[in-house]
Design an enzyme around this catalytic site. Sequence first.
Site, mmCIF file in Angstrom:
data_model
loop_
_atom_site.group_PDB
_atom_site.id
_atom_site.type_symbol
_atom_site.label_atom_id
_atom_site.label_comp_id
_atom_site.label_asym_id
_atom_site.label_seq_id
_atom_site.Cartn_x
_atom_site.Cartn_y
_atom_site.Cartn_z
ATOM 1 N N LEU A 88 19.356 45.930 61.439
ATOM 2 C CA LEU A 88 20.467 45.053 62.334
ATOM 3 C C LEU A 88 21.901 45.377 62.117
ATOM 4 O O LEU A 88 22.601 44.935 62.049
ATOM 5 C CB LEU A 88 20.244 43.869 61.183
ATOM 6 C CG LEU A 88 18.936 43.062 61.134
ATOM 7 C CD1 LEU A 88 18.971 41.924 60.209
ATOM 8 C CD2 LEU A 88 18.168 42.610 62.732
ATOM 9 N N CYS A 89 21.817 46.765 62.536
ATOM 10 C CA CYS A 89 23.197 47.370 62.853
ATOM 11 C C CYS A 89 23.211 48.078 64.221
ATOM 12 O O CYS A 89 23.786 49.243 64.274
ATOM 13 C CB CYS A 89 23.618 48.266 61.711
ATOM 14 S SG CYS A 89 22.362 49.523 61.238
ATOM 15 N N GLY A 90 22.516 47.365 65.092
ATOM 16 C CA GLY A 90 22.779 48.015 66.636
ATOM 17 C C GLY A 90 21.906 49.418 66.656
ATOM 18 O O GLY A 90 20.975 49.617 65.752
#
Length: 293
Positions: A88-90
Amino acid sequence: MASLKEVRNRITSVNSTMQITKAMKMVAAAKLRRAQDRIIQMRPYAKKLNELIAQVSQGTEVGASSPYTQVREVKNVLIIMVTSDRGLCGAFNTNVIKAAVAFINENYPTQLEKGNVSVLSLGKKGSEAFARRGIKVDNEFTDIFQRLSFDTAKEAAEKVMAAFAEGTYDEVVLVYNEFKNVATQIIRTEKILPLVSEETEEKTSNTDYIFEPSEEEIILELIPKAIKLSVFKAVLDSNASEHGARMTAMDKATENGGELLKALKIEYNRSRQAAITKEILEIVGGAEALKGA
């Protein structure tokens, strides 16, 4: 066209997701500030220490004889790759993994073919990615971000330094995300062992220094410290970059959720209007039928 109940459920789901992404963005922003302060304070010290080590390690007999400055034929390579523990951090983890794979393929194809490339993963995502590729992975420090401090980074660095001094590895390379700002992380590949490149050796071999208390004591103390500091700096850079990337990703996710919510509301209103229109037509049709009767 979806039923009103289906659209309502989707609207509820998107609203719940947006609340989560907003909360994650706020948490990442709070953590980013602390992580950013740590790496900004670290950089001037690390830069100055590395400059000093580059000048003295090969410019003196003690530095040249250090086990950490010995240039050997590259048969075995260790890649220290810094990733995050969570997603969930690109594209944060994907970018550094791709960069590490490309770097290995470009610079160590022979060693890779012979199975002489190993990876020390600082962060769980890197460990998972390289395990799937069949490359030897050391998972001992995958939880480094759970107890982020100089001591934990020092443990990893000392293990690598001991392996290099024993000849287990002939080169050690760091691959990590350098923090620039919230939206930008720069992939860095940095050779930390052997410590000094040939170019630096040529430039600094004629430099004279006065050592106090003694040349041997200072050089032997500074060289290991500089290597440990390089690992710790990479971890701090990656930590700040992760929070910046997660903040940006969650902000974009919230924005996309808002756009999706607008589209769903339009769809809901159209479905509701169509249902009302259908009911009116049925009533009018029934009334006309009764008239005819």
